[in-house]
Design a protein around this motif. Structure first.
Motif, PDB file in Angstrom:
ATOM      1  N   ALA A  21      46.027  38.291  21.060  1.00 48.21           N
ATOM      2  CA  ALA A  21      46.137  38.549  22.494  1.00 48.21           C
ATOM      3  C   ALA A  21      47.566  38.372  22.958  1.00 48.21           C
ATOM      4  O   ALA A  21      48.289  37.492  22.472  1.00 48.21           O
ATOM      5  CB  ALA A  21      45.210  37.616  23.276  1.00 48.21           C
ATOM      6  N   ALA A  22      47.986  39.213  23.900  1.00 48.15           N
ATOM      7  CA  ALA A  22      49.310  39.119  24.515  1.00 48.15           C
ATOM      8  C   ALA A  22      49.217  38.272  25.778  1.00 48.15           C
ATOM      9  O   ALA A  22      48.314  38.461  26.595  1.00 48.15           O
ATOM     10  CB  ALA A  22      49.846  40.513  24.842  1.00 48.15           C
ATOM     11  N   VAL A  23      50.163  37.357  25.935  1.00 49.56           N
ATOM     12  CA  VAL A  23      50.170  36.432  27.074  1.00 49.56           C
ATOM     13  C   VAL A  23      51.412  36.693  27.922  1.00 49.56           C
ATOM     14  O   VAL A  23      52.543  36.513  27.450  1.00 49.56           O
ATOM     15  CB  VAL A  23      50.169  34.966  26.594  1.00 49.56           C
ATOM     16  N   PRO A  24      51.242  37.104  29.195  1.00 49.55           N
ATOM     17  CA  PRO A  24      52.381  37.452  30.046  1.00 49.55           C
ATOM     18  C   PRO A  24      52.854  36.306  30.944  1.00 49.55           C
ATOM     19  O   PRO A  24      53.519  36.553  31.954  1.00 49.55           O
ATOM     20  CB  PRO A  24      51.823  38.597  30.887  1.00 49.55           C
ATOM     21  N   ASP A  90      62.824  38.883  28.760  1.00 48.06           N
ATOM     22  CA  ASP A  90      63.819  38.798  29.820  1.00 48.06           C
ATOM     23  C   ASP A  90      63.158  38.335  31.113  1.00 48.06           C
ATOM     24  O   ASP A  90      62.059  38.768  31.452  1.00 48.06           O
ATOM     25  CB  ASP A  90      64.478  40.164  30.068  1.00 48.06           C
ATOM     26  N   GLU A  91      63.836  37.486  31.844  1.00 52.64           N
ATOM     27  CA  GLU A  91      63.303  36.983  33.110  1.00 52.64           C
ATOM     28  C   GLU A  91      63.199  38.118  34.123  1.00 52.64           C
ATOM     29  O   GLU A  91      64.098  38.948  34.250  1.00 52.64           O
ATOM     30  CB  GLU A  91      64.213  35.883  33.665  1.00 52.64           C
ATOM     31  N   GLY A  92      62.064  38.148  34.813  1.00 56.23           N
ATOM     32  CA  GLY A  92      61.903  39.092  35.906  1.00 56.23           C
ATOM     33  C   GLY A  92      61.283  40.412  35.527  1.00 56.23           C
ATOM     34  O   GLY A  92      60.992  41.227  36.406  1.00 56.23           O
ATOM     35  N   ARG A  93      61.071  40.668  34.246  1.00 61.08           N
ATOM     36  CA  ARG A  93      60.450  41.935  33.835  1.00 61.08           C
ATOM     37  C   ARG A  93      58.939  41.819  33.933  1.00 61.08           C
ATOM     38  O   ARG A  93      58.331  40.918  33.365  1.00 61.08           O
ATOM     39  CB  ARG A  93      60.846  42.284  32.402  1.00 61.08           C
ATOM     40  N   ASP A  94      58.319  42.732  34.669  1.00 62.46           N
ATOM     41  CA  ASP A  94      56.879  42.697  34.868  1.00 62.46           C
ATOM     42  C   ASP A  94      56.145  43.194  33.631  1.00 62.46           C
ATOM     43  O   ASP A  94      56.577  44.146  32.973  1.00 62.46           O
ATOM     44  CB  ASP A  94      56.480  43.562  36.062  1.00 62.46           C
ATOM     45  N   GLY A  95      55.009  42.560  33.352  1.00 57.18           N
ATOM     46  CA  GLY A  95      54.133  43.032  32.296  1.00 57.18           C
ATOM     47  C   GLY A  95      54.604  42.767  30.889  1.00 57.18           C
ATOM     48  O   GLY A  95      54.003  43.253  29.929  1.00 57.18           O
ATOM     49  N   GLN A  96      55.659  41.991  30.717  1.00 55.48           N
ATOM     50  CA  GLN A  96      56.126  41.741  29.367  1.00 55.48           C
ATOM     51  C   GLN A  96      55.358  40.580  28.740  1.00 55.48           C
ATOM     52  O   GLN A  96      54.740  39.777  29.429  1.00 55.48           O
ATOM     53  CB  GLN A  96      57.622  41.452  29.351  1.00 55.48           C
ATOM     54  N   ILE A 124      47.340  25.120  36.317  1.00 52.88           N
ATOM     55  CA  ILE A 124      47.503  26.515  36.734  1.00 52.88           C
ATOM     56  C   ILE A 124      46.183  27.285  36.688  1.00 52.88           C
ATOM     57  O   ILE A 124      45.961  28.209  37.458  1.00 52.88           O
ATOM     58  CB  ILE A 124      48.567  27.209  35.859  1.00 52.88           C
ATOM     59  N   PHE A 125      45.292  26.933  35.775  1.00 49.27           N
ATOM     60  CA  PHE A 125      43.974  27.572  35.668  1.00 49.27           C
ATOM     61  C   PHE A 125      44.077  29.086  35.451  1.00 49.27           C
ATOM     62  O   PHE A 125      43.549  29.888  36.229  1.00 49.27           O
ATOM     63  CB  PHE A 125      43.116  27.288  36.910  1.00 49.27           C
ATOM     64  N   HIS A 126      44.771  29.483  34.373  1.00 43.29           N
ATOM     65  CA  HIS A 126      44.888  30.913  34.064  1.00 43.29           C
ATOM     66  C   HIS A 126      43.521  31.502  33.742  1.00 43.29           C
ATOM     67  O   HIS A 126      42.648  30.834  33.181  1.00 43.29           O
ATOM     68  CB  HIS A 126      45.831  31.121  32.877  1.00 43.29           C
ATOM     69  N   ARG A 127      43.359  32.795  34.067  1.00 43.36           N
ATOM     70  CA  ARG A 127      42.087  33.478  33.894  1.00 43.36           C
ATOM     71  C   ARG A 127      42.157  34.450  32.721  1.00 43.36           C
ATOM     72  O   ARG A 127      43.230  34.891  32.310  1.00 43.36           O
ATOM     73  CB  ARG A 127      41.706  34.229  35.169  1.00 43.36           C
ATOM     74  N   ARG A 128      40.973  34.796  32.213  1.00 44.66           N
ATOM     75  CA  ARG A 128      40.864  35.714  31.085  1.00 44.66           C
ATOM     76  C   ARG A 128      41.483  37.076  31.403  1.00 44.66           C
ATOM     77  O   ARG A 128      42.065  37.733  30.533  1.00 44.66           O
ATOM     78  CB  ARG A 128      39.379  35.865  30.714  1.00 44.66           C
ATOM     79  N   SER A 129      41.408  37.502  32.662  1.00 47.15           N
ATOM     80  CA  SER A 129      41.920  38.808  33.051  1.00 47.15           C
ATOM     81  C   SER A 129      43.444  38.902  32.957  1.00 47.15           C
ATOM     82  O   SER A 129      44.001  40.006  33.008  1.00 47.15           O
ATOM     83  CB  SER A 129      41.484  39.136  34.483  1.00 47.15           C
ATOM     84  N   GLU A 130      44.130  37.772  32.815  1.00 49.80           N
ATOM     85  CA  GLU A 130      45.587  37.777  32.768  1.00 49.80           C
ATOM     86  C   GLU A 130      46.131  38.121  31.390  1.00 49.80           C
ATOM     87  O   GLU A 130      47.312  38.462  31.263  1.00 49.80           O
ATOM     88  CB  GLU A 130      46.121  36.408  33.200  1.00 49.80           C
ATOM     89  N   ILE A 131      45.327  38.020  30.358  1.00 50.13           N
ATOM     90  CA  ILE A 131      45.800  38.298  29.011  1.00 50.13           C
ATOM     91  C   ILE A 131      45.259  39.647  28.531  1.00 50.13           C
ATOM     92  O   ILE A 131      44.265  40.151  29.065  1.00 50.13           O
ATOM     93  CB  ILE A 131      45.404  37.187  28.022  1.00 50.13           C
ATOM     94  N   THR A 132      45.921  40.212  27.540  1.00 47.83           N
ATOM     95  CA  THR A 132      45.538  41.513  27.003  1.00 47.83           C
ATOM     96  C   THR A 132      45.183  41.368  25.529  1.00 47.83           C
ATOM     97  O   THR A 132      46.007  40.877  24.741  1.00 47.83           O
ATOM     98  CB  THR A 132      46.688  42.527  27.138  1.00 47.83           C
ATOM     99  N   LEU A 133      43.980  41.784  25.172  1.00 55.19           N
ATOM    100  CA  LEU A 133      43.594  41.748  23.766  1.00 55.19           C
ATOM    101  C   LEU A 133      44.295  42.867  23.007  1.00 55.19           C
ATOM    102  O   LEU A 133      44.250  44.029  23.412  1.00 55.19           O
ATOM    103  CB  LEU A 133      42.076  41.885  23.619  1.00 55.19           C
ATOM    104  N   THR A 190      50.674  45.502  16.224  1.00 57.80           N
ATOM    105  CA  THR A 190      50.417  46.382  17.361  1.00 57.80           C
ATOM    106  C   THR A 190      51.204  45.896  18.572  1.00 57.80           C
ATOM    107  O   THR A 190      51.122  44.724  18.919  1.00 57.80           O
ATOM    108  CB  THR A 190      48.923  46.396  17.717  1.00 57.80           C
ATOM    109  N   PRO A 191      51.992  46.740  19.230  1.00 59.29           N
ATOM    110  CA  PRO A 191      52.777  46.314  20.394  1.00 59.29           C
ATOM    111  C   PRO A 191      51.885  45.784  21.511  1.00 59.29           C
ATOM    112  O   PRO A 191      50.745  46.210  21.666  1.00 59.29           O
ATOM    113  CB  PRO A 191      53.492  47.598  20.845  1.00 59.29           C
TER     114      PRO A 191
END
Length: 207
Positions: A21-24, A90-96, A124-133, A190-191
């Motif tokens: 999973a990717a964590v942003p 990089d700081e400030g880049r969305d979706g990275q 912070i209580f991060h949610r499942r919807s915040e990460i990408t499988l 996989t990217p």
């Protein structure tokens, strides 16, 4: 599905379940109490921080990651977790992607459940919807299976049995076992943000 750990001790290696999973976001909090379920055995369990510097004359990049290994003896389940930092973020880049989480296990249900140790953790209580499988599948490629099998070997060899003895496994590993292991932090390629073409279809109950 659960593959018996003994299957990884022979010359013919089975498959291993991989969830990536990717964590942003950063920081990533880990609920170790949920992972350990109240038990932590220094002989078999690991919480290890790796830094792999760039080799001189090589194109490889430096890498930093945390490896967590938990052995659940009663269920005969082993889980290996990699938390890999994206040192090029990089700081400030969305979706990275700031981190990539990689989980290997002989049990697909336990692997998916382990993802929960990174979610809903205070403050912070991060949610499942915040990460990408990126990937969730049973892998059969020799390099990935051999990586997990090496951890099974290490766990079984180190396990203390009743009476204080250390059980030492007597076997001859496959000749290509070590050759298939690579000194890398990741088994996936996989990217972030892209789906693997071999992702399994699973229900909304997955975490």
């Amino acid at each position: 599905m659960r593959v018996p750990l003994e299957s990884y001790l022979g010359r013919e290696l089975p498959s291993v379940y991989s969830l990536v999973a990717a964590v942003p976001f950063s920081p990533v909090d880990v609920d170790l109490n949920v992972l350990a379920r109240g038990e932590w055995d220094a002989l078999t369990d690991r919480f290890r921080v790796w830094f792999l510097p760039k080799a001189e004359g090589q194109n490889d990049k430096s890498s930093c990651y945390v490896m967590i290994r938990k052995f659940h003896q009663q269920q005969a389940v082993l889980v290996c977790v990699h938390i890999v930092a994206n040192l090029e973020a990089d700081e400030g880049r969305d979706g990275q992607r700031y981190f990539t989480l990689g989980i290997l296990s002989n049990d697909d249900i336990r692997a998916r459940a382990i993802l929960g140790i990174f979610l809903g953790v205070p403050p912070i209580f991060h949610r499942r919807s915040e990460i990408t499988l990126i990937e969730r599948k049973w892998r059969v490629d020799p390099a990935t299976v051999a990586r997990f099998a090496a951890n099974v070997h290490s766990t079984v060899n180190a396990k203390t049995v009743a009476g204080g003895e250390v059980y030492r496994l007597r076997l001859e590993p496959a000749s290509d076992l070590l050759a298939n292991l690579k000194p890398l932090d990741a088994w996936w390629n996989t990217p972030a943000g892209e789906s693997s073409g071999t992702v399994e279809a699973e229900g909304p109950e997955d975490v």
